[in-house]
Design a protein around this motif. Structure first.
Motif, PDB file in Angstrom:
ATOM      1  N   ASN A   1       0.949  -1.243  -0.121  1.00 53.51           N
ATOM      2  CA  ASN A   1      -0.012   0.116  -0.094  1.00 53.51           C
ATOM      3  C   ASN A   1       0.747   1.343   0.008  1.00 53.51           C
ATOM      4  O   ASN A   1       1.561   1.421   0.908  1.00 53.51           O
ATOM      5  CB  ASN A   1      -0.658   0.054   1.166  1.00 53.51           C
ATOM      6  CG  ASN A   1      -1.690   1.202   1.274  1.00 53.51           C
ATOM      7  OD1 ASN A   1      -1.474   2.054   2.194  1.00 53.51           O
ATOM      8  ND2 ASN A   1      -2.944   1.276   0.606  1.00 53.51           N
ATOM      9  N   PHE A   2       0.741   1.999  -1.010  1.00 54.97           N
ATOM     10  CA  PHE A   2       1.385   3.490  -1.188  1.00 54.97           C
ATOM     11  C   PHE A   2       0.513   4.627  -0.544  1.00 54.97           C
ATOM     12  O   PHE A   2      -0.717   4.549  -0.858  1.00 54.97           O
ATOM     13  CB  PHE A   2       1.840   3.699  -2.570  1.00 54.97           C
ATOM     14  CG  PHE A   2       2.846   2.935  -3.146  1.00 54.97           C
ATOM     15  CD1 PHE A   2       4.206   3.337  -3.222  1.00 54.97           C
ATOM     16  CD2 PHE A   2       2.533   1.527  -3.743  1.00 54.97           C
ATOM     17  CE1 PHE A   2       5.165   2.902  -3.899  1.00 54.97           C
ATOM     18  CE2 PHE A   2       3.743   0.693  -4.212  1.00 54.97           C
ATOM     19  CZ  PHE A   2       4.839   1.200  -4.355  1.00 54.97           C
ATOM     20  N   TRP A   3       1.013   5.069   0.553  1.00 55.14           N
ATOM     21  CA  TRP A   3       0.155   6.101   1.285  1.00 55.14           C
ATOM     22  C   TRP A   3       0.991   7.256   1.762  1.00 55.14           C
ATOM     23  O   TRP A   3       2.240   7.324   1.411  1.00 55.14           O
ATOM     24  CB  TRP A   3      -0.207   5.344   2.327  1.00 55.14           C
ATOM     25  CG  TRP A   3       0.643   5.064   3.394  1.00 55.14           C
ATOM     26  CD1 TRP A   3       1.649   3.655   3.353  1.00 55.14           C
ATOM     27  CD2 TRP A   3       1.166   5.729   4.714  1.00 55.14           C
ATOM     28  NE1 TRP A   3       2.443   3.989   4.335  1.00 55.14           N
ATOM     29  CE2 TRP A   3       2.255   5.155   5.260  1.00 55.14           C
ATOM     30  CE3 TRP A   3       0.880   6.654   5.165  1.00 55.14           C
ATOM     31  CZ2 TRP A   3       2.889   5.310   6.339  1.00 55.14           C
ATOM     32  CZ3 TRP A   3       1.389   7.303   6.458  1.00 55.14           C
ATOM     33  CH2 TRP A   3       2.496   6.698   6.920  1.00 55.14           C
ATOM     34  N   ALA A   4       0.297   8.168   2.268  1.00 52.38           N
ATOM     35  CA  ALA A   4       0.952   9.513   2.567  1.00 52.38           C
ATOM     36  C   ALA A   4       0.031  10.199   3.670  1.00 52.38           C
ATOM     37  O   ALA A   4      -1.223  10.006   3.583  1.00 52.38           O
ATOM     38  CB  ALA A   4       1.135  10.596   1.620  1.00 52.38           C
ATOM     39  N   SER A   5       0.653  11.170   4.589  1.00 50.83           N
ATOM     40  CA  SER A   5       0.021  11.526   5.690  1.00 50.83           C
ATOM     41  C   SER A   5      -1.084  12.755   5.291  1.00 50.83           C
ATOM     42  O   SER A   5      -1.998  12.879   5.479  1.00 50.83           O
ATOM     43  CB  SER A   5       0.823  12.144   6.803  1.00 50.83           C
ATOM     44  OG  SER A   5       1.449  12.980   6.331  1.00 50.83           O
ATOM     45  N   TRP A   6      -0.587  13.282   4.303  1.00 51.74           N
ATOM     46  CA  TRP A   6      -1.398  14.598   3.578  1.00 51.74           C
ATOM     47  C   TRP A   6      -2.430  13.871   2.634  1.00 51.74           C
ATOM     48  O   TRP A   6      -3.121  14.954   2.159  1.00 51.74           O
ATOM     49  CB  TRP A   6      -0.452  15.293   2.839  1.00 51.74           C
ATOM     50  CG  TRP A   6       0.589  14.493   1.993  1.00 51.74           C
ATOM     51  CD1 TRP A   6       1.701  14.444   1.878  1.00 51.74           C
ATOM     52  CD2 TRP A   6       0.173  14.172   0.636  1.00 51.74           C
ATOM     53  NE1 TRP A   6       2.376  13.660   0.974  1.00 51.74           N
ATOM     54  CE2 TRP A   6       1.314  13.379   0.022  1.00 51.74           C
ATOM     55  CE3 TRP A   6      -0.747  14.149  -0.221  1.00 51.74           C
ATOM     56  CZ2 TRP A   6       1.421  13.128  -1.268  1.00 51.74           C
ATOM     57  CZ3 TRP A   6      -0.669  13.586  -1.397  1.00 51.74           C
ATOM     58  CH2 TRP A   6       0.265  12.901  -1.845  1.00 51.74           C
ATOM     59  N   CYS A   7      -2.712  12.747   2.346  1.00 55.70           N
ATOM     60  CA  CYS A   7      -3.612  12.287   1.415  1.00 55.70           C
ATOM     61  C   CYS A   7      -4.884  11.835   2.056  1.00 55.70           C
ATOM     62  O   CYS A   7      -4.987  10.954   2.956  1.00 55.70           O
ATOM     63  CB  CYS A   7      -2.870  10.813   0.886  1.00 55.70           C
ATOM     64  SG  CYS A   7      -4.102   9.953   0.122  1.00 55.70           S
ATOM     65  N   ALA A   8      -5.993  12.720   2.006  1.00 60.22           N
ATOM     66  CA  ALA A   8      -7.316  12.549   2.465  1.00 60.22           C
ATOM     67  C   ALA A   8      -7.773  11.149   2.004  1.00 60.22           C
ATOM     68  O   ALA A   8      -8.490  10.508   3.081  1.00 60.22           O
ATOM     69  CB  ALA A   8      -8.181  13.483   1.889  1.00 60.22           C
ATOM     70  N   PRO A   9      -7.670  10.578   0.853  1.00 59.93           N
ATOM     71  CA  PRO A   9      -8.352   9.295   0.447  1.00 59.93           C
ATOM     72  C   PRO A   9      -7.442   8.120   1.152  1.00 59.93           C
ATOM     73  O   PRO A   9      -8.178   7.142   1.669  1.00 59.93           O
ATOM     74  CB  PRO A   9      -8.109   9.250  -0.897  1.00 59.93           C
ATOM     75  CG  PRO A   9      -8.065  10.533  -1.558  1.00 59.93           C
ATOM     76  CD  PRO A   9      -7.330  11.446  -0.411  1.00 59.93           C
ATOM     77  N   CYS A  10      -6.252   8.291   1.782  1.00 59.94           N
ATOM     78  CA  CYS A  10      -5.385   7.491   2.462  1.00 59.94           C
ATOM     79  C   CYS A  10      -6.023   7.491   3.891  1.00 59.94           C
ATOM     80  O   CYS A  10      -6.043   6.336   4.419  1.00 59.94           O
ATOM     81  CB  CYS A  10      -3.964   7.951   2.698  1.00 59.94           C
ATOM     82  SG  CYS A  10      -3.049   7.978   1.064  1.00 59.94           S
ATOM     83  N   ARG A  11      -6.510   8.344   4.351  1.00 63.16           N
ATOM     84  CA  ARG A  11      -7.287   8.487   5.833  1.00 63.16           C
ATOM     85  C   ARG A  11      -8.699   7.650   5.475  1.00 63.16           C
ATOM     86  O   ARG A  11      -8.896   6.809   6.476  1.00 63.16           O
ATOM     87  CB  ARG A  11      -7.580  10.004   6.172  1.00 63.16           C
ATOM     88  CG  ARG A  11      -6.397  10.600   6.637  1.00 63.16           C
ATOM     89  CD  ARG A  11      -6.803  12.009   7.172  1.00 63.16           C
ATOM     90  NE  ARG A  11      -5.550  12.722   7.716  1.00 63.16           N
ATOM     91  CZ  ARG A  11      -5.290  12.451   8.968  1.00 63.16           C
ATOM     92  NH1 ARG A  11      -5.754  11.571   9.832  1.00 63.16           N
ATOM     93  NH2 ARG A  11      -4.154  12.675   9.394  1.00 63.16           N
ATOM     94  N   ALA A  12      -9.521   8.009   4.592  1.00 67.07           N
ATOM     95  CA  ALA A  12     -10.674   7.239   4.352  1.00 67.07           C
ATOM     96  C   ALA A  12     -10.450   5.879   4.228  1.00 67.07           C
ATOM     97  O   ALA A  12     -11.371   4.944   4.592  1.00 67.07           O
ATOM     98  CB  ALA A  12     -11.154   7.633   3.120  1.00 67.07           C
ATOM     99  N   GLU A  13      -9.437   5.062   3.570  1.00 62.29           N
ATOM    100  CA  GLU A  13      -9.297   3.960   3.351  1.00 62.29           C
ATOM    101  C   GLU A  13      -8.648   3.164   4.517  1.00 62.29           C
ATOM    102  O   GLU A  13      -8.650   1.817   4.669  1.00 62.29           O
ATOM    103  CB  GLU A  13      -8.457   3.372   1.957  1.00 62.29           C
ATOM    104  CG  GLU A  13      -7.038   3.687   2.158  1.00 62.29           C
ATOM    105  CD  GLU A  13      -6.196   3.144   1.197  1.00 62.29           C
ATOM    106  OE1 GLU A  13      -6.805   2.403   0.231  1.00 62.29           O
ATOM    107  OE2 GLU A  13      -4.972   3.189   1.130  1.00 62.29           O
TER     108      GLU A  13
END
Length: 175
Positions: A69-81
Motif C-alpha cells: 500500500n502506497f500512502w501519505a499523511s497528507w492524502c485524504a483518501p488514505c485516511r478514508a481507506e
C-alpha cells in the motif's frame, strides 16, 4: 468544394460526439490497467521510517498473500481507506506500507493517530514509486506468494471495493 466544406463541421462534430459516447460507456472508467499485472513485482527500494520494521524485497517474495500500500499523511483518501487496511490486517493479511512524498514526522503522526496496519514500512526515495508505476496515492497491490502482482488498485479501498475487487484478488493470490 464549398459544398463539401459546408458538411465538414457537422461530420466532425458527430465523430467527436461518438468518441465521447464510447469513452463514457466504458466498463470501468476509473480502472487504470497496470503493465505489471501477472508479472513479478519490481524490487522494493525504500529507506527506513523511524523505528518501524523495514519493508524489504525478501518480505515481498516471501510465501503468502500480501498487500503493498502506497500512502501519505497528507492524502485524504488514505485516511478514508485506513479502516479497511486495519480490518484486513486484523484478519491476518500481511500489509506492507510505502510512505510516498512525505515528511517522516508527518507519517509518524498519521500512524500514531490512525493506527498502524503495516507489518513493515519503508519510505520511498522517489525510485520505488516510479518503478511500480504509481500515479498517486493511495494505490494498493495484491501480491501472491511468488511475488507476482495479481491486482493493482488505484484509489481508496472502500467497503464496496474491498468486496468487489480486493477480496477476489486475495482469493486468487492464495491459489
Amino acid at each position: 468544394m464549398s459544398r463539401i466544406l459546408m458538411f465538414l463541421p457537422p461530420v466532425l462534430f458527430l465523430g467527436l460526439a461518438a468518441l465521447f459516447v464510447v469513452g463514457m460507456n466504458r466498463d470501468d472508467p476509473d480502472n487504470l490497467p497496470s503493465a505489471f499485472t501477472g508479472k513479478i513485482a519490481p524490487a522494493v527500494t525504500v529507506a527506513s521510517l523511524a523505528d518501524h520494521p523495514l519493508f524489504t524485497d525478501e518480505d515481498l517474495r516471501a510465501p503468502g498473500v500480501k498487500l503493498v500500500n502506497f500512502w501519505a499523511s497528507w492524502c485524504a483518501p488514505c485516511r478514508a481507506e485506513h479502516p479497511m487496511l486495519e480490518k484486513l490486517s486484523d484478519e491476518g493479511i500481511a500489509i506492507y506500507g510505502v510512505n510516498y512524498k512525505d515528511r517522516a514526522e508527518a507519517a509518524e503522526g498519521f500512524l500514531a493517530e490512525m493506527g498502524n496496519p503495516y507489518r513493515a514500512i519503508g519510505t520511498d526515495e522517489r525510485t520505488m514509486s516510479i518503478d511500480w508505476g504509481i500515479t498517486g496515492v493511495p494505490e494498493t497491490f495484491v501480491i501472491n506468494g511468488e511475488g507476482r502482482i495479481i491486482l493493482r488498485f488505484a484509489g481508496p479501498i472502500t467497503a464496496a471495493e474491498l468486496a468487489r475487487s480486493i477480496r477476489p484478488a486475495i482469493v486468487e493470490a492464495s491459489k
